[in-house]
Design an enzyme around this catalytic site. Structure first.
Site, mmCIF file in Angstrom:
data_model
loop_
_atom_site.group_PDB
_atom_site.id
_atom_site.type_symbol
_atom_site.label_atom_id
_atom_site.label_comp_id
_atom_site.label_asym_id
_atom_site.label_seq_id
_atom_site.Cartn_x
_atom_site.Cartn_y
_atom_site.Cartn_z
ATOM 1 C CG PHE A 1 -0.678 6.524 -6.844
ATOM 2 C CD1 PHE A 1 0.551 6.864 -6.296
ATOM 3 C CD2 PHE A 1 -1.798 7.270 -6.475
ATOM 4 C CE1 PHE A 1 0.653 7.908 -5.380
ATOM 5 C CE2 PHE A 1 -1.695 8.317 -5.571
ATOM 6 C CZ PHE A 1 -0.476 8.630 -5.018
ATOM 7 C CG ASN B 1 -6.991 -5.025 -14.785
ATOM 8 O OD1 ASN B 1 -6.333 -4.119 -14.278
ATOM 9 N ND2 ASN B 1 -8.172 -4.825 -15.349
ATOM 10 N N GLY C 1 -2.251 0.157 -13.611
ATOM 11 C CA GLY C 1 -1.069 -0.161 -12.807
ATOM 12 C C GLY C 1 0.093 -0.557 -13.700
ATOM 13 C CB VAL D 1 -11.247 -7.925 -9.111
ATOM 14 C CG1 VAL D 1 -9.877 -7.844 -8.452
ATOM 15 C CG2 VAL D 1 -11.725 -6.551 -9.594
ATOM 16 C CG LEU E 1 -6.323 -0.061 -2.733
ATOM 17 C CD1 LEU E 1 -6.632 -0.915 -1.517
ATOM 18 C CD2 LEU E 1 -4.877 0.396 -2.672
ATOM 19 C CE1 TYR F 1 -13.030 5.422 -9.071
ATOM 20 C CE2 TYR F 1 -13.958 7.432 -8.142
ATOM 21 C CZ TYR F 1 -12.992 6.446 -8.131
ATOM 22 O OH TYR F 1 -11.994 6.475 -7.184
ATOM 23 C CB THR G 1 -4.389 10.269 -2.261
ATOM 24 O OG1 THR G 1 -5.350 10.398 -1.220
ATOM 25 C CG2 THR G 1 -3.050 9.896 -1.655
ATOM 26 N NE ARG H 1 -5.438 9.713 -10.415
ATOM 27 C CZ ARG H 1 -5.277 8.710 -9.565
ATOM 28 N NH1 ARG H 1 -5.950 8.705 -8.437
ATOM 29 N NH2 ARG H 1 -4.458 7.705 -9.830
#
Ligand code: NAD
Ligand code: UDP
Length: 318
Positions: free
Chosen positions: A12, A33, A37, A58, A74, A146, A176, A187
């Site tokens: 996002f 990955n 996304g 990553v 990110l 997290y 956001t 969310r």
């Protein structure tokens, strides 16, 4: 032309950042990955001569191009539903991902940005939250993968700055929202909008009196760019978020006003360790970056509703 690497660039926020940097004439390497996304978020960039996408986790070793000047990290699922789905991998993403990218930043002399979070503050007993507040996180709860992963990443970033002279920039991002959130992201903003558009009940967790401060994505990405371009003497951490504070019930009301329809409210149990209140103190961002958000909740929700309305009209998501 020097490269800018964006990990989590198909997500996002990452995809909006890719857009801004391509528009600014920069060369972008997007690593993702594709866990949360989507290729659709960057489909319009794939043929661009200054844009490159590589599917990469990553957590695995990586070698960035020698001409990398800046790294935006990110990569990390951001929705509680997804970061709790494989909590060990979430922790690895934050910690091993940071280690891999910091080592590359040191090797290449690149500047590196970390997408940290208001979850650093946990369920805060200081309100609003300034950067000096050290937080109240349950280290063994379901959100810890997290929260503690992001806290550890901040530690690594500051140790790489102190010990190895790496130029770092750390943003603590508050909730956001906006176009390109996944419709099943989980969310609250995307859930309420999708539920309202489908005429389904809006799912309120707990009594709905917990608060959040909602920032529109374009405002946030503008803050990212200002932070990356700020003098090397400023590393943060700096809060980026919209200080307008709303209860979850107020958010539901606003979404229903914009979408219309007759969705009922359906109350569900409050998830464990769900923060009761959250609002950023953004005075540091104002002073150091000259940043403050410009899009209020009503306007941002209008734009986001328009996005999801269009998306849901397309068969694949209806
Ligand atoms: P998102 O889930 O849409 O984006 C995260 C991206 O990272 C996705 O594209 C995902 O596929 C990718 N990713 C996840 N694990 C990875 C891995 N191991 N290797 C490579 N790629 C990986 O969420 P978002 O809202 O765009 O969040 C982006 C970043 O901002 C995250 O780091 C998140 O923690 C942070 N953040 C976001 C918010 C917010 O409200 N949106 C708030 C605080 C912090
Ligand atoms: N929430 C809710 N209904 C939903 C999704 C979330 O009431 O369908 C609540 C959630 O319990 C939390 C707030 O909305 O209090 C924000 O949740 P989100 O997952 O968006 O972000 P975070 O908890 O990480 O701030």
């Amino acid at each position: 032309m020097k490269k800018i690497v964006i990990t989590g660039g198909a997500g996002f926020l990452g995809s909006h950042l890719c857009d801004r940097l391509i528009e600014a004439g920069r060369a972008v390497l997007c690593l993702d990955n594709l866990f949360t996304g989507r290729r659709e978020n960057i489909a319009h960039l794939l043929d661009h001569p200054r844009f490159e996408f590589r599917e990469h986790d990553v957590v695995r070793p990586l070698a960035l191009p020698p001409d990398t000047a800046e790294i935006y990290n990110l990569a990390c699922p951001a929705s509680p539903v997804y970061y709790q789905a494989d909590p060990i991998h979430t922790m690895q993403t934050s910690v091993q991902g940071a280690l891999n990218l910091l080592a590359e930043a040191e090797r290449l002399g690149a500047k590196i940005f970390q997408a940290s979070t208001s979850e650093i503050y946990g369920d805060p007993d200081v309100h609003p939250q300034p950067e000096s507040y050290r937080g109240s996180v349950n280290p063994i709860g379901p959100r810890a993968c997290y929260d503690e992963g992001k806290r550890c990443a901040e530690t690594l970033f500051f140790d790489y700055r102190r010990g190895r002279g790496v130029a770092i920039k750390v943003a603590r991002i508050f909730n956001t929202y906006g176009p390109r959130m996944h419709p099943q992201d989980g969310r609250v903003v995307s859930n309420f909008i999708v539920q309202a558009l489908k005429g389904q009940p809006l799912t309120i967790y707990g009594d709905g009196r917990q608060t959040r401060s909602f920032c529109y994505c374009d405002d946030l990405v503008a803050g990212f760019l200002l932070l990356m371009d700020s003098p090397d003497t400023f590393s943060g951490p700096v809060n980026l978020g919209n200080p307008g504070e709303f209860t979850v019930l107020e958010l539901a009301q606003k979404v229903l006003e914009i979408v219309g329809g007759r969705s009922a409210l359906e109350f569900r149990p409050l998830p464990q360790d769900d923060p009761r209140q959250r609002r950023p103190d953004i005075s540091l961002a104002g002073r150091e970056l000259g940043w403050r958000p410009a899009v209020d909740l009503a306007e941002g929700l209008e734009r986001t509703v328009a996005y999801f309305d269009d998306l849901l009209r397309r068969e694949e998501y209806s």
